[in-house]
Design a protein around this motif. Structure first.
Motif, PDB file in Angstrom:
ATOM      1  N   LYS A 183      -5.144   6.395  -2.261  1.00  0.00           N
ATOM      2  CA  LYS A 183      -4.206   6.874  -3.281  1.00  0.00           C
ATOM      3  C   LYS A 183      -3.961   5.853  -4.394  1.00  0.00           C
ATOM      4  CE  LYS A 183      -1.796   9.496   0.309  1.00  0.00           C
ATOM      5  NZ  LYS A 183      -0.523   9.689   1.051  1.00  0.00           N
ATOM      6  N   SER A 184      -4.544   4.680  -4.273  1.00  0.00           N
ATOM      7  CA  SER A 184      -4.249   3.627  -5.234  1.00  0.00           C
ATOM      8  C   SER A 184      -4.982   3.851  -6.552  1.00  0.00           C
ATOM      9  CB  SER A 184      -4.645   2.276  -4.641  1.00  0.00           C
ATOM     10  OG  SER A 184      -6.040   2.252  -4.397  1.00  0.00           O
ATOM     11  N   THR A 185      -4.411   3.301  -7.617  1.00  0.00           N
ATOM     12  CA  THR A 185      -5.080   3.336  -8.918  1.00  0.00           C
ATOM     13  C   THR A 185      -5.776   1.993  -9.153  1.00  0.00           C
ATOM     14  OG1 THR A 185      -3.182   2.451 -10.126  1.00  0.00           O
ATOM     15  CG2 THR A 185      -3.281   4.858  -9.811  1.00  0.00           C
ATOM     16  N   PRO A 186      -6.882   1.992  -9.860  1.00  0.00           N
ATOM     17  CA  PRO A 186      -7.567   0.720 -10.138  1.00  0.00           C
ATOM     18  C   PRO A 186      -6.670  -0.308 -10.820  1.00  0.00           C
ATOM     19  CG  PRO A 186      -8.991   2.566 -10.677  1.00  0.00           C
ATOM     20  CD  PRO A 186      -7.647   3.152 -10.365  1.00  0.00           C
ATOM     21  N   GLU A 187      -5.829   0.141 -11.735  1.00  0.00           N
ATOM     22  CA  GLU A 187      -4.972  -0.782 -12.483  1.00  0.00           C
ATOM     23  C   GLU A 187      -3.966  -1.470 -11.567  1.00  0.00           C
ATOM     24  OE1 GLU A 187      -6.778   2.229 -15.013  1.00  0.00           O
ATOM     25  OE2 GLU A 187      -5.472   2.408 -13.246  1.00  0.00           O
ATOM     26  N   ALA A 188      -3.342  -0.692 -10.675  1.00  0.00           N
ATOM     27  CA  ALA A 188      -2.335  -1.258  -9.782  1.00  0.00           C
ATOM     28  C   ALA A 188      -2.948  -2.261  -8.813  1.00  0.00           C
ATOM     29  CB  ALA A 188      -1.633  -0.151  -9.014  1.00  0.00           C
TER      30      ALA A 188
END
Length: 308
Positions: A183-188
């Motif tokens: 569920k993670s975003t690349p930016e985070a």
């Protein structure tokens, strides 16, 4: 202050590292594979260089094969080096690690590689998750390993959270971390890795490279490998490992943990394994080969010396 809360924070840092979302691949940390264990969907690729006795080098969770570059430069004139790049780590294609468990199938693939390449009891050196893989290989396929070096790994890593930890008590948290990766975003995750790796590497250049490798790792592969790592318990099995083994662990005053506490943690963890010699490397965090390259190189020479 006791060692367990401090190491627990380090363990969580490693967990976050492993769940880094995929970002731009860092080419300087890419292995150039010239051999694979399977023509279709390999679990890892292998770069082979040098001539002489065989040595297998296995990097850790969400790490690049290039973590061994200095070791390769040190040894390739005297040894034939087989440098592993786990599929899905450091920007490498996910290959056979696209779904399901990662560690145990990779150990079986490593056994297959050793047999197909006709390697005769090679020396195996593994860092972190790679060290766990080395222990598993020595336990499950003892004929595959002539000698083993484990670089900062434990037979059951969750003991840094609690000495009473078991696979069953750890599974919910391990599953949550695994699922978080999806569920993670690349930016985070890229931002998180910059903070996290600072707890694991002291060397400025090493920190830069290790962070890039973690960010470039596939989040699903890393998350599932982390789950495997946290739920693999070899405490009841290491006594049966007879392979001559050197286990290196770090300590640094900056952690705030007493040296004696680190000593107790690692020596007690490997006490059942009478074939193991446990050694501390001072002035280092988790990536000993990057933080203390001179001391690490000396340990490699001692480990590989005939009759040692």
């Amino acid at each position: 202050m006791t060692v367990r809360p401090i190491l627990a924070r380090a363990a969580f840092a490693c967990a976050v590292t492993a769940l880094a979302a995929a970002a731009v691949f860092h080419p300087a940390w890419a292995a150039a594979p010239i051999a694979v264990p399977s023509a279709a969907a390999p679990r890892f690729t292998v770069t082979v260089t040098g001539q002489g006795p065989d040595v297998i080098l296995i990097p850790g969770l969400a790490s690049s094969a290039a973590v061994w570059d200095a070791t390769v430069a040190q040894l390739q004139g005297r040894y034939r080096l087989h440098v592993i790049q786990v599929a899905g780590f450091a920007g490498a294609p996910v290959g056979g690690n696209a779904e399901g468990p990662v560690i145990q199938p990779s150990v079986e693939a490593l056994d297959g590689y050793i047999r197909s390449a006709h390697l005769k009891a090679p020396a195996v050196i593994g860092h972190s998750m790679g060290g766990l893989m080395g222990l598993m290989l020595a336990r499950q396929h003892p004929e595959d390993v002539g000698r083993l070096m484990v670089v900062d790994s434990l037979p059951f890593y969750p003991v840094v959270f609690s000495p009473a930890a078991t696979v069953e008590t750890v599974k919910p948290q391990a599953a949550a971390l695994r699922d978080m990766a999806e569920k993670s975003t690349p930016e985070a995750w890229a931002a998180g890795e910059t903070r996290t790796l600072a707890r694991l590497v002291k060397s400025p250049e090493g920190l830069k490279a290790a962070t890039a490798a973690a960010i470039a790792s596939d989040p699903s592969v890393s998350g599932r490998a982390l789950y495997d790592d946290l739920t693999t318990d070899l405490r009841g099995e290491i006594a049966a490992i007879t392979t001559p083994t050197v286990m290196l662990y770090p300590w640094d005053a900056a952690t705030g943990a007493p040296q004696e506490a680190y000593d107790a943690l690692y020596t007690s963890a490997y006490a059942p394994m009478t074939a193991a010699k446990v050694k501390r490397i001072d002035g280092s965090l988790h990536f000993i080969m990057l933080d203390q390259p001179v001391a690490f190189a000396a340990e490699i020479e001692s480990f590989l010396r005939p009759g040692s």
